[in-house]
Design an enzyme around this catalytic site. Sequence first.
Site, PDB file in Angstrom:
ATOM      1  N   ILE A   1      11.185  10.027   6.258  1.00  0.00           N
ATOM      2  CA  ILE A   1      10.383  10.317   5.826  1.00  0.00           C
ATOM      3  C   ILE A   1       9.753   9.891   5.000  1.00  0.00           C
ATOM      4  CG2 ILE A   1       8.063  11.703   5.976  1.00  0.00           C
ATOM      5  CD1 ILE A   1       9.123  13.390   8.789  1.00  0.00           C
TER       6      ILE A   1
ATOM      7  N   ASP B   1      12.072   7.012  -6.701  1.00  0.00           N
ATOM      8  CA  ASP B   1      10.416   6.497  -7.285  1.00  0.00           C
ATOM      9  C   ASP B   1      10.584   5.586  -6.757  1.00  0.00           C
ATOM     10  OD1 ASP B   1       8.938   5.670  -8.666  1.00  0.00           O
ATOM     11  OD2 ASP B   1       9.430   5.633 -10.472  1.00  0.00           O
TER      12      ASP B   1
ATOM     13  N   ASN C   1       4.695   7.756   4.303  1.00  0.00           N
ATOM     14  CA  ASN C   1       3.689   8.210   4.325  1.00  0.00           C
ATOM     15  C   ASN C   1       3.189   8.896   2.794  1.00  0.00           C
ATOM     16  OD1 ASN C   1       2.261  11.450   4.296  1.00  0.00           O
ATOM     17  ND2 ASN C   1       4.076  11.631   3.722  1.00  0.00           N
TER      18      ASN C   1
ATOM     19  N   TYR D   1      -8.092   3.061  -4.140  1.00  0.00           N
ATOM     20  CA  TYR D   1      -7.929   3.635  -3.476  1.00  0.00           C
ATOM     21  C   TYR D   1      -7.910   2.944  -1.956  1.00  0.00           C
ATOM     22  CZ  TYR D   1      -6.054   7.637  -0.359  1.00  0.00           C
ATOM     23  OH  TYR D   1      -5.578   7.896   1.152  1.00  0.00           O
TER      24      TYR D   1
ATOM     25  N   LYS E   1      -5.419   0.877   0.788  1.00  0.00           N
ATOM     26  CA  LYS E   1      -4.796   1.309   1.875  1.00  0.00           C
ATOM     27  C   LYS E   1      -5.688  -0.019   2.911  1.00  0.00           C
ATOM     28  CE  LYS E   1      -3.536   5.260   1.362  1.00  0.00           C
ATOM     29  NZ  LYS E   1      -2.453   5.914   1.990  1.00  0.00           N
TER      30      LYS E   1
END
Length: 214
Positions: free
Chosen positions: A5, A55, A82, A143, A147
């Site tokens: 994750i 990173d 995520n 943003y 996405k």
Amino acid sequence: MIIVITGAGSGLGRELAKVYAEGNDLILIGRSLEKLEETKREIEGAKSINCISCDITNPQSVENLKEKIKHIHNFVDILINNAGVGIFGPIEDMEYKDIDTVIDTNVKGTIYVTKVLMPMIKEKIMNIISTAGLRGKVNESVYCASKFAIRGFSESLLKELEGRIKVVAVYMGGMDTPFWNNTDHVKDKSRFKSPREVALKIKELDDGRCEIVI
């Protein structure tokens, strides 16, 4: 199962680690090892938990991540991408460095981690995208662009990996998390769902479908 994750140091990543922990081996990825260790202390029921600082915007750091994982496990069952960042405002006011931060983290970081870990993944890739990948929003142009890019990446992987690895795209609205701490874009984040609620819903709907919308 062995589950990786990213962005597991806080917010939704931390809650996903908790809800997917029972009986599984977790590898928690994030920039801050201290925050990852905080997440680890809150988790119950996992078979094992390993924390690795990385990173994801740095290709060499991601290559090093692969080698670190290989020292723990020979393969990964599930990768949950995520990690993400949001910087908001009218496009004419956006600094070049902020545009780079959003694109480098949300787009390139997700692609880098997926590319590097792909040979190790056995079962599934889950990309946490947000509803900003479904429709444009005021003062979220960069943003949303990031996405929408991961939406296209996910849909392409779904076709490319058909019959080999499942690909799940997750679209959820805003959450009451530290994600909003450095912006005044959202005036009242308390009206949002908690990351715990969203994480539980993701796990509930993670039943083989290729798209989860919350």
